[in-house]
Design a protein around this motif. Structure first.
Motif, PDB file in Angstrom:
ATOM      1  N   ALA A  56       0.828  -1.212   0.000  1.00 46.73           N
ATOM      2  CA  ALA A  56       0.000   0.000   0.000  1.00 46.73           C
ATOM      3  C   ALA A  56       0.858   1.255   0.000  1.00 46.73           C
ATOM      4  O   ALA A  56       1.926   1.295   0.611  1.00 46.73           O
ATOM      5  CB  ALA A  56      -0.902  -0.006   1.224  1.00 46.73           C
ATOM      6  N   LYS A  63      -3.658   4.481   9.799  1.00 47.07           N
ATOM      7  CA  LYS A  63      -2.238   4.387  10.161  1.00 47.07           C
ATOM      8  C   LYS A  63      -1.492   5.651   9.707  1.00 47.07           C
ATOM      9  O   LYS A  63      -0.693   6.225  10.448  1.00 47.07           O
ATOM     10  CB  LYS A  63      -1.621   3.137   9.514  1.00 47.07           C
ATOM     11  N   TYR A  64      -1.774   6.098   8.485  1.00 47.33           N
ATOM     12  CA  TYR A  64      -1.105   7.282   7.950  1.00 47.33           C
ATOM     13  C   TYR A  64      -1.409   8.511   8.814  1.00 47.33           C
ATOM     14  O   TYR A  64      -0.508   9.276   9.169  1.00 47.33           O
ATOM     15  CB  TYR A  64      -1.562   7.531   6.504  1.00 47.33           C
ATOM     16  N   ASP A  78      -2.218  -6.596  -0.032  1.00 51.22           N
ATOM     17  CA  ASP A  78      -2.756  -5.897   1.138  1.00 51.22           C
ATOM     18  C   ASP A  78      -4.101  -6.440   1.600  1.00 51.22           C
ATOM     19  O   ASP A  78      -4.504  -6.200   2.735  1.00 51.22           O
ATOM     20  CB  ASP A  78      -2.907  -4.392   0.839  1.00 51.22           C
ATOM     21  N   VAL A 112      -4.091   0.378  -2.628  1.00 55.48           N
ATOM     22  CA  VAL A 112      -3.814  -0.950  -2.062  1.00 55.48           C
ATOM     23  C   VAL A 112      -3.681  -1.959  -3.206  1.00 55.48           C
ATOM     24  O   VAL A 112      -4.380  -1.869  -4.216  1.00 55.48           O
ATOM     25  CB  VAL A 112      -4.924  -1.411  -1.081  1.00 55.48           C
ATOM     26  N   VAL A 146       0.440   5.681   0.420  1.00 54.42           N
ATOM     27  CA  VAL A 146      -0.450   6.789   0.769  1.00 54.42           C
ATOM     28  C   VAL A 146       0.227   8.084   0.363  1.00 54.42           C
ATOM     29  O   VAL A 146       1.387   8.332   0.722  1.00 54.42           O
ATOM     30  CB  VAL A 146      -0.758   6.812   2.291  1.00 54.42           C
ATOM     31  N   VAL A 185      -5.144   6.722  -1.065  1.00 50.30           N
ATOM     32  CA  VAL A 185      -4.667   5.422  -0.574  1.00 50.30           C
ATOM     33  C   VAL A 185      -4.754   4.402  -1.709  1.00 50.30           C
ATOM     34  O   VAL A 185      -5.818   4.212  -2.301  1.00 50.30           O
ATOM     35  CB  VAL A 185      -5.521   4.929   0.616  1.00 50.30           C
ATOM     36  N   LYS A 240      -7.679   0.918   7.018  1.00 51.31           N
ATOM     37  CA  LYS A 240      -6.544   0.621   7.918  1.00 51.31           C
ATOM     38  C   LYS A 240      -5.328   1.470   7.543  1.00 51.31           C
ATOM     39  O   LYS A 240      -4.669   2.057   8.406  1.00 51.31           O
ATOM     40  CB  LYS A 240      -6.210  -0.875   7.812  1.00 51.31           C
ATOM     41  N   GLU A 241      -5.027   1.544   6.239  1.00 55.11           N
ATOM     42  CA  GLU A 241      -3.877   2.339   5.781  1.00 55.11           C
ATOM     43  C   GLU A 241      -4.086   3.831   6.029  1.00 55.11           C
ATOM     44  O   GLU A 241      -3.167   4.538   6.414  1.00 55.11           O
ATOM     45  CB  GLU A 241      -3.639   2.102   4.280  1.00 55.11           C
TER      46      GLU A 241
END
Length: 383
Positions: free
Chosen positions: A2, A78-79, A24, A20, A4, A18, A74-75
């Motif tokens: 992934a 997290k970012y 992923d 993916v 971002v 984002v 999720k990504e």
């Protein structure tokens, strides 16, 4: 893997994209599909014995879409955590995103865009430069006399309704120990002089609280008007339009925006002062606040708090997230105003009660007139 990326698209307004790939989401998709197969109820097959191909054909696309979007979310989360992005509300998915392009039979790289509104950096108004009037209401003998007469009527005896005097529903109580005890139980007032002193004290307490409300209300306006804060207006208007359960029209958004942004402004000021001045709210303070609320509802005295059920009830109140958040905010807001009162230049002025009431009434009238064309939310700080 992934990726971002982020680009600026306006004032305090960024676009986060984002991307993916198969690696992923594919393994979590296959696992989710297997779990689905274990629990699926399909006529003609024993539970857990449905062929994988049939499960994929029947439910594969929905599970696939869920898992891709979960990987994207999720990504994104997290970012934002890694970059310490301080944003308003939530990221808004862009119109260009189309979940219909996801194909369970052709897993590939997918890209989703989100728009975020960033919280601004700003400086709180310098309260040491603010000269604020504190109106001290003069308590007169006439006010004491009027209140005493009200108490006499309130604790007086009802006359015989058959006596033919329509105005004689209240026969004022005599000024004696019976009246003192009825009006102020537990105060041990012995004579009329002490009674009048107590009445005067009560009136002074009432007007002190009114003066304090007015003083804090003025400080609230100084903080709001003299703290310059830039907002991501375009983002916030789009969020108002599409980010809530009920989609709004452009006209509704324009109408609501001024009140909405005022609320946001106060929330940011409140948070910033709380942080800068270390105005913490302790667990004990929350518990005391809950206790006062509970006893207020029940009309009980605070000395009753030894009863065993009280502790259980308080613990239940403190497990309610909404109650805790609301209580935390109210306690901290009170601390903020107590702090702010010490920062401003207090300009005290004696005033008659009727002039004070007229001033408050006129101020409220002007305030209502200013916002009659807006959907103006109540101030978050109310007394």
């Amino acid at each position: 893997m992934a990726t971002v990326t982020r680009e600026n698209i306006g004032v305090l307004n960024d676009k986060i994209t984002v991307k993916v790939g198969k690696e992923d989401y594919l393994s979590s998709f296959e696992k989710a599909l297997r779990n689905y197969g274990k629990t699926a109820n399909i006529p003609g097959f024993r539970k857990g014995m449905v062929p994988a191909g049939m499960i994929k054909k029947m439910h594969g696309q929905a599970v696939f879409t869920d898992e891709v979007l979960r990987a994207v979310e999720k990504e994104l989360t997290k970012y934002m955590t890694d970059e310490k992005l301080d944003i308003f509300a939530q990221p808004l998915p862009l119109e260009e995103n189309d979940a219909r392009s996801l194909d369970v039979n052709n897993p590939s790289e997918y890209s989703f865009g989100f728009e975020v509104g960033l919280k601004p950096d700003f400086t709180i108004a310098d309260l040491s430069k603010e000269k604020v009037k504190y109106y001290k209401v003069t308590v007169t003998d006439q006010m004491v006399n009027d209140h005493l007469e009200r108490l006499r009527k309130g604790y007086g005896k009802k006359k015989d309704p058959d006596a033919g005097n329509e105005d004689a529903n209240i026969e004022p109580a005599e000024i004696n120990e019976d009246l003192f005890k009825a009006a102020y139980p537990g105060k041990d007032i012995k004579n009329e002089e002490e009674f009048r002193e107590q009445i005067k004290k009560d009136i002074e307490e009432y007007w002190t609280s009114q003066s304090k409300n007015q003083f804090q209300h003025e400080i609230y306006h100084r903080l709001l008007d003299h703290s310059n804060i830039t907002f991501p207006e375009a983002f916030l208007k789009r969020w108002l339009e599409t980010g809530t359960d009920k989609r709004k029209t452009t006209e509704e958004v324009e109408k609501e925006y001024p009140g909405f942004v005022n609320q946001l402004k106060w929330t940011l000021i409140n948070e910033k002062i709380g942080k800068e001045q270390n105005l913490e709210v302790t667990a004990d303070e929350l518990k005391d606040f809950a206790k006062k609320q509970l006893f207020g509802y029940m009309g009980m005295q605070m000395m009753d708090d030894e009863q065993p059920w009280v502790e259980d009830y308080l613990n239940r109140m403190l497990q309610d997230r909404k109650f805790v958040d609301d209580s935390f905010y109210r306690i901290r807001t009170e601390k903020i105003f107590n702090w702010a009162e010490q920062q401003v230049q207090r300009d005290e002025e004696e005033i008659k009660s009727e002039d004070f009431e007229k001033m408050v009434h006129d101020h409220q009238h002007v305030h209502e007139h200013e916002h009659e064309h807006e959907h103006q939310h109540d101030h978050e700080h109310e007394h």
